[in-house]
Design a protein around this motif. Sequence first.
Motif, PDB file in Angstrom:
ATOM      1  N   SER A   1       0.544  40.887  49.007  1.00  0.00           N
ATOM      2  CA  SER A   1       0.975  42.260  49.221  1.00  0.00           C
ATOM      3  C   SER A   1       1.627  42.816  47.945  1.00  0.00           C
ATOM      4  O   SER A   1       1.448  43.986  47.602  1.00  0.00           O
ATOM      5  CB  SER A   1       1.957  42.282  50.398  1.00  0.00           C
ATOM      6  N   THR A   2       2.356  41.966  47.225  1.00  0.00           N
ATOM      7  CA  THR A   2       3.063  42.436  46.018  1.00  0.00           C
ATOM      8  C   THR A   2       2.073  42.692  44.889  1.00  0.00           C
ATOM      9  O   THR A   2       2.158  43.718  44.199  1.00  0.00           O
ATOM     10  CB  THR A   2       4.145  41.415  45.599  1.00  0.00           C
TER      11      THR A   2
ATOM     12  N   PRO B   1       7.120  44.888  37.614  1.00  0.00           N
ATOM     13  CA  PRO B   1       6.831  46.315  37.815  1.00  0.00           C
ATOM     14  C   PRO B   1       6.029  46.872  36.639  1.00  0.00           C
ATOM     15  O   PRO B   1       6.062  46.311  35.534  1.00  0.00           O
ATOM     16  CB  PRO B   1       8.224  46.963  37.849  1.00  0.00           C
ATOM     17  N   SER B   2       5.350  47.993  36.879  1.00  0.00           N
ATOM     18  CA  SER B   2       4.624  48.660  35.781  1.00  0.00           C
ATOM     19  C   SER B   2       5.618  49.155  34.734  1.00  0.00           C
ATOM     20  O   SER B   2       6.756  49.490  35.064  1.00  0.00           O
ATOM     21  CB  SER B   2       3.848  49.860  36.333  1.00  0.00           C
TER      22      SER B   2
ATOM     23  N   GLY C   1       2.999  52.343  48.048  1.00  0.00           N
ATOM     24  CA  GLY C   1       3.410  51.115  47.364  1.00  0.00           C
ATOM     25  C   GLY C   1       4.279  51.360  46.145  1.00  0.00           C
ATOM     26  O   GLY C   1       3.961  50.914  45.042  1.00  0.00           O
TER      27      GLY C   1
ATOM     28  N   GLY D   1       7.007  49.991  45.204  1.00  0.00           N
ATOM     29  CA  GLY D   1       7.686  48.823  44.629  1.00  0.00           C
ATOM     30  C   GLY D   1       9.129  49.159  44.316  1.00  0.00           C
ATOM     31  O   GLY D   1       9.893  49.586  45.195  1.00  0.00           O
TER      32      GLY D   1
ATOM     33  N   GLU E   1       6.219  52.353  51.700  1.00  0.00           N
ATOM     34  CA  GLU E   1       6.310  51.004  51.130  1.00  0.00           C
ATOM     35  C   GLU E   1       6.471  49.998  52.273  1.00  0.00           C
ATOM     36  O   GLU E   1       7.326  50.175  53.136  1.00  0.00           O
ATOM     37  CB  GLU E   1       7.507  50.947  50.154  1.00  0.00           C
TER      38      GLU E   1
ATOM     39  N   ALA F   1       0.761  51.765  54.471  1.00  0.00           N
ATOM     40  CA  ALA F   1      -0.015  52.932  54.047  1.00  0.00           C
ATOM     41  C   ALA F   1      -1.024  53.355  55.116  1.00  0.00           C
ATOM     42  O   ALA F   1      -1.466  54.501  55.137  1.00  0.00           O
ATOM     43  CB  ALA F   1      -0.739  52.609  52.739  1.00  0.00           C
TER      44      ALA F   1
ATOM     45  N   SER G   1      -0.413  52.425  44.351  1.00  0.00           N
ATOM     46  CA  SER G   1      -0.280  51.169  43.607  1.00  0.00           C
ATOM     47  C   SER G   1      -0.745  50.008  44.467  1.00  0.00           C
ATOM     48  O   SER G   1      -0.411  48.865  44.190  1.00  0.00           O
ATOM     49  CB  SER G   1       1.189  50.917  43.256  1.00  0.00           C
TER      50      SER G   1
HETATM   51  C1  LIG Z   1       1.388  46.042  42.362  1.00  0.00           C
HETATM   52  S1  LIG Z   1       2.855  46.497  43.284  1.00  0.00           S
HETATM   53  C2  LIG Z   1       3.203  48.025  42.443  1.00  0.00           C
HETATM   54  C3  LIG Z   1       4.610  48.498  42.547  1.00  0.00           C
HETATM   55  C4  LIG Z   1       4.987  49.679  41.663  1.00  0.00           C
HETATM   56  N1  LIG Z   1       4.325  50.904  42.049  1.00  0.00           N
HETATM   57  C5  LIG Z   1       4.714  49.407  40.214  1.00  0.00           C
HETATM   58  O1  LIG Z   1       3.705  49.918  39.699  1.00  0.00           O
HETATM   59  O2  LIG Z   1       5.496  48.661  39.603  1.00  0.00           O
HETATM   60  C6  LIG Z   1       2.123  46.947  44.847  1.00  0.00           C
HETATM   61  C7  LIG Z   1       3.071  47.543  45.873  1.00  0.00           C
HETATM   62  O3  LIG Z   1       2.327  47.904  47.050  1.00  0.00           O
HETATM   63  C8  LIG Z   1       3.092  47.548  48.212  1.00  0.00           C
HETATM   64  N2  LIG Z   1       2.143  47.411  49.347  1.00  0.00           N
HETATM   65  C9  LIG Z   1       1.215  46.441  49.549  1.00  0.00           C
HETATM   66  N3  LIG Z   1       0.532  46.676  50.674  1.00  0.00           N
HETATM   67  C10 LIG Z   1       1.020  47.833  51.202  1.00  0.00           C
HETATM   68  C11 LIG Z   1       0.714  48.612  52.344  1.00  0.00           C
HETATM   69  N4  LIG Z   1      -0.264  48.248  53.198  1.00  0.00           N
HETATM   70  N5  LIG Z   1       1.403  49.740  52.573  1.00  0.00           N
HETATM   71  C12 LIG Z   1       2.393  50.141  51.715  1.00  0.00           C
HETATM   72  N6  LIG Z   1       2.740  49.436  50.624  1.00  0.00           N
HETATM   73  C13 LIG Z   1       2.064  48.303  50.349  1.00  0.00           C
HETATM   74  C14 LIG Z   1       3.769  46.252  47.794  1.00  0.00           C
HETATM   75  O4  LIG Z   1       4.859  45.904  48.623  1.00  0.00           O
HETATM   76  C15 LIG Z   1       4.182  46.606  46.353  1.00  0.00           C
HETATM   77  O5  LIG Z   1       5.387  47.305  46.327  1.00  0.00           O
END
Ligand SMILES: C[S@@+](CC[C@H](N)C(=O)[O-])C[C@H]1O[C@@H](n2cnc3c(N)ncnc32)[C@H](O)[C@@H]1O
Length: 193
Positions: A18-19, A24-25, A49, A51, A73, A96, A117
């Motif tokens: 999931s993460t 983070p970006s 998402g 993060g 999130e 989402a 994201s």
């Molecule tokens: C790759 S991280 C990116 C975080 C941040 N936007 C960044 O760019 O640093 C992906 C994010 O999507 C969230 N995520 C994953 N599946 C999700 C879902 N079904 N609904 C909402 N958020 C979700 C994760 O918890 C995480 O915070």
Amino acid sequence: MRFGAYGYIKQFLKDPKSTGSLMPSNKGLSELVTDTAKLSEVETVVELGPGTGVFTQKILEKKNPEALFFAIEINSEFCEATRFRCPAATIYKDSAENTKRYLKKHGKDSCDCIISSLPWAVFDHVTQDRLINVIWDVLRPGGRLITFSYSISMMVPNARRFRSILLNKFSNVVKSKTVWSNFPPAFVYRAEK
Ligand SMILES: C[S@@+](CC[C@H](N)C(=O)[O-])C[C@H]1O[C@@H](n2cnc3c(N)ncnc32)[C@H](O)[C@@H]1O
């Protein structure tokens, strides 16, 4: 809650699927994602998402002050981190998948822009299809999806499958230059419904 590098890695180790990333970006990717969204032109923008809120902070800086904005999130600790970084933002702790429900809560059926994201490359096919269909459903005709991919993940079949979904379903799919300073290097997709 302030999130250090260790805190982020901890979330990754708890739930890598999931993460989707170890960090983070960075600023370069955050600027590119939010510039690509042309936020001054949109009336409704939803972030999926957030993060720790690196894009959220830029969205708040660049969006029209009158525009409706909220983020969804799934991870409660990331929700707290984004609320801490961006007290002015509305963050819903949910998947989402339920984006439409929150648009309705704000009196809207659709939105102009989705900044996602979601970690497409680690999602299985069913999850990819379900979430892209949600995004398609809530975008107004002409609305835009802005999302990113790690360049190295293009070696993974699911990342290539996601690109095919975008190319088949959306029009004017544009891929940006690579942001080499991000870890790992990444590029942005802009796709129009
Ligand atoms: C790759 S991280 C990116 C975080 C941040 N936007 C960044 O760019 O640093 C992906 C994010 O999507 C969230 N995520 C994953 N599946 C999700 C879902 N079904 N609904 C909402 N958020 C979700 C994760 O918890 C995480 O915070």
